[in-house]
Design an enzyme around this catalytic site. Sequence first.
Site, PDB file in Angstrom:
ATOM      1  N   ASP A 251       0.870  -1.189   0.000  1.00  0.00           N
ATOM      2  CA  ASP A 251       0.000   0.000   0.000  1.00  0.00           C
ATOM      3  C   ASP A 251       0.906   1.238   0.000  1.00  0.00           C
ATOM      4  OD1 ASP A 251       0.903  -0.515   2.614  1.00  0.00           O
ATOM      5  OD2 ASP A 251      -0.880   0.352   3.557  1.00  0.00           O
TER       6      ASP A 251
ATOM      7  N   HIS B 256       9.295  -0.517   9.199  1.00  0.00           N
ATOM      8  CA  HIS B 256       8.396  -1.679   9.165  1.00  0.00           C
ATOM      9  C   HIS B 256       8.568  -2.525   7.885  1.00  0.00           C
ATOM     10  CE1 HIS B 256       6.291   0.266  12.470  1.00  0.00           C
ATOM     11  NE2 HIS B 256       6.059   1.330  11.715  1.00  0.00           N
TER      12      HIS B 256
HETATM   13  C1  BDR Z   1       2.359  -0.656   8.577  1.00  0.00           C
HETATM   14  O1  BDR Z   1       1.316   0.301   8.371  1.00  0.00           O
HETATM   15  C2  BDR Z   1       1.614   1.129   7.275  1.00  0.00           C
HETATM   16  O2  BDR Z   1       1.346   2.471   7.581  1.00  0.00           O
HETATM   17  C3  BDR Z   1       3.065   0.923   6.955  1.00  0.00           C
HETATM   18  O3  BDR Z   1       3.283   1.072   5.566  1.00  0.00           O
HETATM   19  C4  BDR Z   1       3.338  -0.485   7.424  1.00  0.00           C
HETATM   20  O4  BDR Z   1       3.047  -1.420   6.429  1.00  0.00           O
HETATM   21  C5  BDR Z   1       2.981  -0.414   9.953  1.00  0.00           C
HETATM   22  O5  BDR Z   1       2.030  -0.632  10.968  1.00  0.00           O
HETATM   23 CA    CA Z   2       2.748  -0.722   4.121  1.00  0.00          CA
END
Ligand code: BDR
Ligand code: CA
Length: 317
Positions: A11, A242
């Site tokens: 995303d 992340h």
């Molecule tokens: C996840 O949430 C999204 O905002 C980031 O891209 C990551 O995949 C972290 O909690």
């Molecule tokens: Ca993400």
Amino acid sequence: METTPYFLDCDTGIDDSLAIAYLVASPGVDLVGVGAVSGNLAAAGGARNTSDLLNLLGRPDVPVAVGAHDFLSHAFDGGAPHVHGRNGIGEVELAASPTPLREESAAEMLVRLAREHEGRLRVLAIGPFTNLALALRLEPDLPRLVRDVTVMGGTAMAPGNVSPVAEANVANDPEAAAEVFAAAWDVTMVGLDVTMQHRFEERHREALLAAGTPAGTALARMLEYYFAFYAPIFGRPSAALHDPLAVAVAVGGVTLTSAPRVPVVVDATDGPGRGQTIADLRALYTDFAEERRGGSRVVLAIEEDFGDVLLERLLTL
Ligand code: BDR
Ligand code: CA
């Protein structure tokens, strides 16, 4: 060099952009398709960001498909512009890729690629799990067709980031996450336990900027936005890594020091636990000596400072 086929669902997203750059920079990775799902922004916008970034990275050949706009049980609610900007990539404008988006959906693409690369395809999911759940419904034999699945999502012991107990990718679509963790495939969960511990600092961002490459410059500018979101949380401009860490766990570059295989279930009820990943870590009391078979591998710690690993790989672009 022998290559391994990978399908990425994302995303895109600022940390998704770092993950895509890490994948492109990694030897042995054959990125055979990318799907986009709503999360940080709507799926259509995420697909455009993905396609434009791949073009900037010199990979306009990688096919990108738009996936689910809405989640399994509810409508997409606008995403996280306060974290990733209104356009998902920190208001950075990328040149439009000349490659059109695919007509097939992301779930259809995943099923097709799993059949084409039977037993070899490695699946990476760094957004909500809606497309993976839809693919499982399209092809119930999918768990046998793919080699494994690595997800950024959930948290086993650390607090959540969108509720006291829930991480954003799982919280966006808990029903989908529940189906993905329940399916009979080999899942590795890279959650907040480890991703909140590994950060990009201003020195990393400056080094990326100083490299002067088009991709390095674009990523460094996106990071300015991401750093501003995290600054009040971490007390200085920096950001949790992340999505790139999840990708690195799958493709290589980090050493896992704690990654027990345990049962994981997702709370998809409507109570305060909605979106929680409940990992049965009771084996901790016995040093994981009695790891159960058939669970998910839950990554809790790695050896390296991932900020340094990520920078080194991005500087090869
Ligand atoms: C996840 O949430 C999204 O905002 C980031 O891209 C990551 O995949 C972290 O909690
Ligand atoms: Ca993400």
